[in-house]
Design an enzyme around this catalytic site. Structure first.
Site, PDB file in Angstrom:
ATOM      1  N   GLU A   1       0.805  -1.240   0.000  1.00 50.41           N
ATOM      2  CA  GLU A   1       0.000   0.000   0.000  1.00 50.41           C
ATOM      3  C   GLU A   1       0.832   1.281   0.000  1.00 50.41           C
ATOM      4  OE1 GLU A   1      -2.718  -0.352   3.299  1.00 50.41           O
ATOM      5  OE2 GLU A   1      -3.676  -2.131   2.468  1.00 50.41           O
TER       6      GLU A   1
ATOM      7  N   ASN B   1       2.205  -5.251  -3.089  1.00 44.13           N
ATOM      8  CA  ASN B   1       0.794  -5.581  -2.821  1.00 44.13           C
ATOM      9  C   ASN B   1      -0.008  -4.304  -2.540  1.00 44.13           C
ATOM     10  OD1 ASN B   1      -1.185  -7.717  -2.176  1.00 44.13           O
ATOM     11  ND2 ASN B   1      -1.054  -6.989  -0.064  1.00 44.13           N
TER      12      ASN B   1
ATOM     13  N   GLU C   1      -6.136 -10.838  -0.927  1.00 42.85           N
ATOM     14  CA  GLU C   1      -6.941 -10.580   0.285  1.00 42.85           C
ATOM     15  C   GLU C   1      -8.430 -10.550  -0.054  1.00 42.85           C
ATOM     16  OE1 GLU C   1      -5.386  -7.238   2.532  1.00 42.85           O
ATOM     17  OE2 GLU C   1      -3.307  -7.773   2.080  1.00 42.85           O
TER      18      GLU C   1
ATOM     19  N   ASP D   1     -12.190 -10.504  -0.337  1.00 43.58           N
ATOM     20  CA  ASP D   1     -13.454 -10.625   0.394  1.00 43.58           C
ATOM     21  C   ASP D   1     -14.454  -9.699  -0.283  1.00 43.58           C
ATOM     22  OD1 ASP D   1     -12.568  -8.135   1.522  1.00 43.58           O
ATOM     23  OD2 ASP D   1     -12.185  -9.023   3.500  1.00 43.58           O
TER      24      ASP D   1
ATOM     25  N   HIS E   1     -10.270  -6.376  -1.868  1.00 43.31           N
ATOM     26  CA  HIS E   1     -11.304  -6.155  -0.852  1.00 43.31           C
ATOM     27  C   HIS E   1     -12.449  -5.464  -1.590  1.00 43.31           C
ATOM     28  CE1 HIS E   1      -8.907  -7.415   2.521  1.00 43.31           C
ATOM     29  NE2 HIS E   1      -7.926  -6.614   2.160  1.00 43.31           N
TER      30      HIS E   1
HETATM   31  C1  XIL Z   1      -6.042  -6.186   8.685  1.00 45.87           C
HETATM   32  C2  XIL Z   1      -6.301  -7.341   9.653  1.00 45.87           C
HETATM   33  O1  XIL Z   1      -7.226  -8.232   9.077  1.00 45.87           O
HETATM   34  C3  XIL Z   1      -6.815  -6.813  10.959  1.00 45.87           C
HETATM   35  O2  XIL Z   1      -6.909  -7.858  11.930  1.00 45.87           O
HETATM   36  C4  XIL Z   1      -5.893  -5.707  11.500  1.00 45.87           C
HETATM   37  O3  XIL Z   1      -6.443  -5.161  12.664  1.00 45.87           O
HETATM   38  C5  XIL Z   1      -5.677  -4.628  10.446  1.00 45.87           C
HETATM   39  O4  XIL Z   1      -5.208  -5.209   9.262  1.00 45.87           O
HETATM   40  N1  XIL Z   1      -4.902  -4.681   3.942  1.00 45.87           N
HETATM   41  C6  XIL Z   1      -3.878  -5.467   4.399  1.00 45.87           C
HETATM   42  C7  XIL Z   1      -4.089  -6.325   5.585  1.00 45.87           C
HETATM   43  O5  XIL Z   1      -2.827  -5.542   3.748  1.00 45.87           O
HETATM   44  O6  XIL Z   1      -2.911  -6.491   6.332  1.00 45.87           O
HETATM   45  C8  XIL Z   1      -5.170  -5.767   6.493  1.00 45.87           C
HETATM   46  O7  XIL Z   1      -5.400  -6.698   7.542  1.00 45.87           O
HETATM   47  C9  XIL Z   1      -6.419  -5.498   5.683  1.00 45.87           C
HETATM   48  C10 XIL Z   1      -6.154  -4.495   4.614  1.00 45.87           C
END
Ligand code: XIL
Length: 366
Positions: A172, A219, A287, A289, A255
């Site tokens: 990020e 990423n 990631e 969802d 996401h």
């Molecule tokens: C999130 C976790 O799921 C949580 O438990 C934590 O509190 C915050 O981070 N992008 C990412 C992940 O790269 O590491 C994040 O994970 C979600 C967004």
């Protein structure tokens, strides 16, 4: 088969022999207690048939929940520590402390994966979040901060050499408009690496030095479509590629919301993967969802369609090698805590029942 042959031999010729030949195989199929109906293939088995890894984010504390681990180990071929390898959790104290690192929770995940024949993907070495106070609250010079980050990367990557096959080296680093995010690592004070993406380049070089074999990824989120942010990452990847900076792949967090269930967006995603693939990079969906506003049947069905579309796009792209969800059960998901009023984002519900999204993943992997 053995039974059929035996019967045929002991009743060679005659009506009785013919009768047995017909009847025995039927009873074998329908009545034998030794032949239960075959279980449908798992996601793990289906993904393997496409040489795709199927992963999920896992927090250490859930390894003691049997309902959770039963699904984790049968359906997934990879786990990624959800938080345990991030800077603050794994390196909570300054290097001057007698115990600067807290490896135990990450080590437990690595050992669990090893015991269950699962891969481990490391997440993440350089990120602006979950950075410990001993860094953010202290006035390091850029040079000192470079030393801190170099040591952090070297320590983690070499500790997990041959155990972690791929790392999100940088997570990020870009804003939505494609400019670099101002963070402690890039510019406040930064790591003294030079302008623009030089600090990212430096992190990749340090990671490669510590492990020549693991795959090194950049990423990010909201980069699935072709847009200003994915353009900036593409430009960086092309530049790194031309200059031999050790970048092996790009992760697309995915996401998503149901807004992504739109032919134009899905087409843009496929084209975006294509252009990164042409740079010779490995592509991971890291990631996934799909958060919902409610759990109405229509929402859950639309969610399933989107899970299926994303998976199919990866399956069709030969360099897309990972489909990873951010958790797998609505019982344990980061969404309700981060997106007020939203949830129901994963393929299993709160009681570990498979949702339509699970079946959609399965069909897309067939
Ligand atoms: C999130 C976790 O799921 C949580 O438990 C934590 O509190 C915050 O981070 N992008 C990412 C992940 O790269 O590491 C994040 O994970 C979600 C967004």
């Amino acid at each position: 088969m053995t039974r059929i042959l035996t019967r045929r031999n002991s009743h060679s010729g005659g009506l009785a022999g013919a009768f047995c030949f017909l009847v025995i195989p039927l009873t074998t199929v329908f009545l034998s207690p030794q032949a239960p109906p075959a279980a449908p293939p798992t996601l793990r088995a289906l993904a393997a048939s496409h040489q795709i890894t199927i992963g999920t984010a896992v927090p250490t504390h859930l390894l003691s929940e049997p309902d959770y681990t039963a699904i984790l180990t049968s359906e997934f071929s990879q786990l990624e520590p959800e938080n345990e390898m991030k800077f603050a959790p794994i390196h909570p104290r300054p290097d001057s402390d007698s115990q600067p690192f807290n490896f135990a929770p990450a080590d437990a995940l690595v050992a669990f994966a090893h015991d269950h024949g699962m891969l481990v993907r490391g997440h993440t070495l350089v990120w602006h979040k979950q950075v410990p106070d001993w860094i953010t609250k202290k006035d390091f010079t850029a040079q000192q901060l470079a030393g801190v980050l170099h040591n952090h990367i070297r320590t983690l990557v070499s500790r997990y050499r041959s155990k972690v096959y791929a790392w999100d080296v940088v997570n990020e680093a870009f804003d939505a408009d494609g400019s670099l995010r101002n963070t402690v690592w890039s510019s406040r004070p930064g790591i003294d690496a030079g302008p623009g993406t030089k600090f990212i380049e430096q992190a990749f070089r340090w990671a490669r030095e510590a492990d020549p074999a693991s795959k090194l990824f950049y990423n990010d989120y909201d980069t699935e479509e072709i847009n200003a942010k994915s353009d900036a990452i593409y430009a960086m990847a092309k530049d790194f590629n031309q200059r031999g900076v050790p970048l092996d792949g790009v992760g697309f967090q995915a996401h998503l919301t149901l807004k992504f269930n739109d032919p134009a967006k899905l087409e843009s995603f496929a084209k975006n993967l294509d252009r990164f693939a042409k740079l010779g990079l490995e592509l991971h969906i890291t990631e996934l969802d799909v958060r919902l506003d409610d759990s109405a049947p229509a929402s859950v069905a639309a969610q399933a369609r989107l899970y299926g579309e994303i998976t199919s796009i990866c399956v069709r792209q030969p360099t897309c090698k990972l489909i990873q969800t951010w958790g797998f059960t609505d019982k344990h998901s980061w969404i309700p805590g981060f997106f007020h009023g939203q949830g129901w984002a994963l393929p299993w519900d709160e009681t570990y029942q498979k949702k339509p999204a699970y079946e959609a993943l399965r069909s897309a992997l067939h």
